[in-house]
Structure formats: structure tokens, C-alpha cells
Design a protein around this motif. Sequence first.
Motif, PDB file in Angstrom:
ATOM      1  N   HIS A  89      -1.690  -8.927  17.099  1.00 48.29           N
ATOM      2  CA  HIS A  89      -1.162 -10.196  17.612  1.00 48.29           C
ATOM      3  C   HIS A  89      -1.341 -10.334  19.120  1.00 48.29           C
ATOM      4  CE1 HIS A  89       0.844 -11.572  13.920  1.00 48.29           C
ATOM      5  NE2 HIS A  89       1.119 -10.299  13.699  1.00 48.29           N
ATOM      6  N   LEU A 304       6.066 -13.442  14.587  1.00 46.53           N
ATOM      7  CA  LEU A 304       4.921 -14.169  15.142  1.00 46.53           C
ATOM      8  C   LEU A 304       4.037 -14.737  14.029  1.00 46.53           C
ATOM      9  CD1 LEU A 304       3.949 -11.774  18.085  1.00 46.53           C
ATOM     10  CD2 LEU A 304       5.065 -13.999  18.267  1.00 46.53           C
ATOM     11  N   LEU A 313       5.005 -21.900  16.124  1.00 45.18           N
ATOM     12  CA  LEU A 313       4.781 -21.058  17.296  1.00 45.18           C
ATOM     13  C   LEU A 313       4.497 -21.888  18.549  1.00 45.18           C
ATOM     14  CD1 LEU A 313       4.670 -18.128  18.245  1.00 45.18           C
ATOM     15  CD2 LEU A 313       2.219 -18.113  17.753  1.00 45.18           C
TER      16      LEU A 313
END
Length: 417
Positions: A89, A304, A313
Amino acid sequence: MNRRKFIKTTGASILGFNLSNNSFASSLDFKQTPGAAKHLIYLYMGGGMSHMDTFDHKGNHKNQGPVKAIKTRAKGVELSEFLPLLAEHTDKLAIVNSMTSTAGAHQQGNYMMHTSYEMRSTIQHPGIGAWFQKFHGKVNKSLPGSIFVGGNSRTFGNRGFFEPEYAPLSISNPNEGLKNSKNPYFQDQEFHRLSQLSDKLDSKFLEKYNLDTTKSASSTYVEAKELMNSPDLKAFDLSDVSDNKMELYGKNNFGQGCLLAKRLVDKGVRTVEVSLGGWDTHNNNFERVAVQTQSLDQAMSALLSDLAESGQLKDTLVVLATEFGRTPIINVNDGRDHYPKAFSCVLAGGPVRGGQKYGMTTPDGTSVAKDPVKIPDFNATIAKALGMPWQQKVFSPSKRPFQVAHRGKPIDSLLTI
């Protein structure tokens, strides 16, 4: 800011009026900057997270100890081997490796990180969640604007000198939902009748003492009743979550807290803080950090992914913060001690430019070598990412001016706005 708000604000400032208690009873109601995040999920690592064993790996230097580095999705960005899931990520992460502070004790460091101010016996400063709600109000009027989740969620700063309605709702165990949210004594009709009677009895008192404190207490009571009847109350109940989803976040308080944070943001809660304590690794640092990072890595990665898949997000700023780092030099107990001189924090989501590391420490990890970031600068960056007027001054009851990030300046290269 429109003309009317400008005149109201500047006039009160010049005359020394108390903006937080008089001019703006509910919120300052500034319009958010286009592209700014509408929600904040704040992940706090209580005790002081080791920067060298997480986000600021120092290769083969002897101070690094046995922890290895791994490559990540972002070019040129390496992480500790303890964070394999977050390594996937890093295209979303802005890692600040040049944090620096002078607050080397837990309470003082915690307070500074949340408020941008040093602890004082004469005043309590608002935390960043309270500022966010103060400037932009609530999204969902029937839910609290700010919620703390976790055993270490007694965050310093809280509402500070702001009105009681900016105080956060605290939940110690995310799996237990919101306790005492249902009235066990009366049916709805009877409760409504008694509430009306109570309001009638209170009316003369409220009329006689038409003060901010009484109005705030009254509004808090009204908000509590609205919350009890809100259809969004079910967001606090994780019993309807699939076992696979719970496993994805991790079946521990921090993992389930991050899962709850996602659900609450979906329902319009402005700020959710989830705490993970246990980072005070004076002894057995490497064994203990391995355990801590397992919870952090799994939960933050799931959060996330979940936010990205749901399209949230871009509207949600995720912050990973801690009060200070740990000493680069390993002590005789195979541990690391308090070290505010250099540490790491992370931003993701909202208008954050991912895939980068900002700042640099020396090869031995002992000091900042490039682009030092003080805590107020980091918080000013958060404030700007949330569309808050970070330079705006608000007056305390003692008529002293304060800002969301005390004299801090945003790091513009971390943001797209």
C-alpha cells in the motif's frame, strides 16, 4: 469565507471577544477547501513506536539490529520486514521520516502530538478532532462528531477549552458496541412524555441562565436522545459483520477498532481515533515490535483496502502517529528507549500524494539529516488536508488566541491541494 463571516470573525478578534464561547456557539462553519478530506481516521501508537523497526530502516548499520528491509510497491521506498502487507500500500502512503520534537515523556509527547502545544497547568488545548468539528461541524447530526476507540483512547487535549459538545465519545471495546444506548426502563412513548415534562421543568432555569455552559449541557442531552433513536446506531454493532471481514482486520481490539472506524466514517462521523498501546519497548524491543506490527500491519492494510474499494479513501484522511521514536542505540536489555529527536509518522488518503518518503535521518538513525518536521508542521499538514483554515485564530475563555497547529506550516509537497 463570505463577507458576513469575515466581518464577524475579524471584528470579534479585534475586540478580543471569545470566539469559542460567544460568537460561534456550535461551530465556526468554514467551507472546506475543494479536494480536502471530509473525515479523519487517526491511528495512534501509544508508547512511542520504533521508527527504525517500522518505516525508517537503516540497512546494515549496527543500530538497526536483526530487522531486515523489504521492497514495496512504491519505487525506492523500503519498509521493515515486519510490515509486509503495508508494503503493498506504499503507493497510498506519504511517510514522514524526519519528525522531531523535544517532548521525551509519554504524557507530554502525547499531548503535543494531539494538540501542537506543550502541556500547561493553566489551560487544556483542543485536540485536532475537536478543531475539525469546530471548523466544519457534523456530517451526521444524530451521531457524535468525534469518537475514540481502544483501551488507550484517553487522548490528551480532547475538547480542551471548546464547548462540551466537542468532547469525543469513548469506546473501550469495539466488539461491545455502544453501551447504555437503549433505555431499559421506559417504552418510547412514556420516555417521550417524561422528556417533555423534564424540558418544561427546566425551561425557566434555561431562560434565566441563558449561558453557553447551560446551552451546551442542554444540547448535549438533546444529542444523546437523538443518538438513542438514530437508525445509524447499528453502525456501532459489529455482530452483523462476516467472520471473513473480521479476520481481514484482525480479531483484536485494534483490528476491530479499525473496522468500526470504517463503519462510522461511512455513517458520517467526522473523526475516529483508534489507539494501539504497547510500544514502550525498553526491553525485548524486537520481539515486542514484531507482535505490535502484526496488529498494525494487518488492520491498517485492511482499512486502506476497504476505503479504496468503497471509494471512501479520497474523502478520508488516515493518519498514523506516535509521541516519539525509540533510541537508535540498542540498550543492555535488547530494548530501545524514548527518543523524540527523530521519528516517523504516516499520512494516507484524502489529498495526500502517496508513494513517497519525506525527509531523512542520518545513516545511524540518530538525527534528522534533511527536511525536519516539527509536530505543529505535521498537524498543520493534517489541518490543510482536512480543509481547515490552519492559520485562523480562535480565542480561549481567557481571551488568548490559539491555532489548530501552533505556528506550524503545512508540508505542501505531501498534498495535492
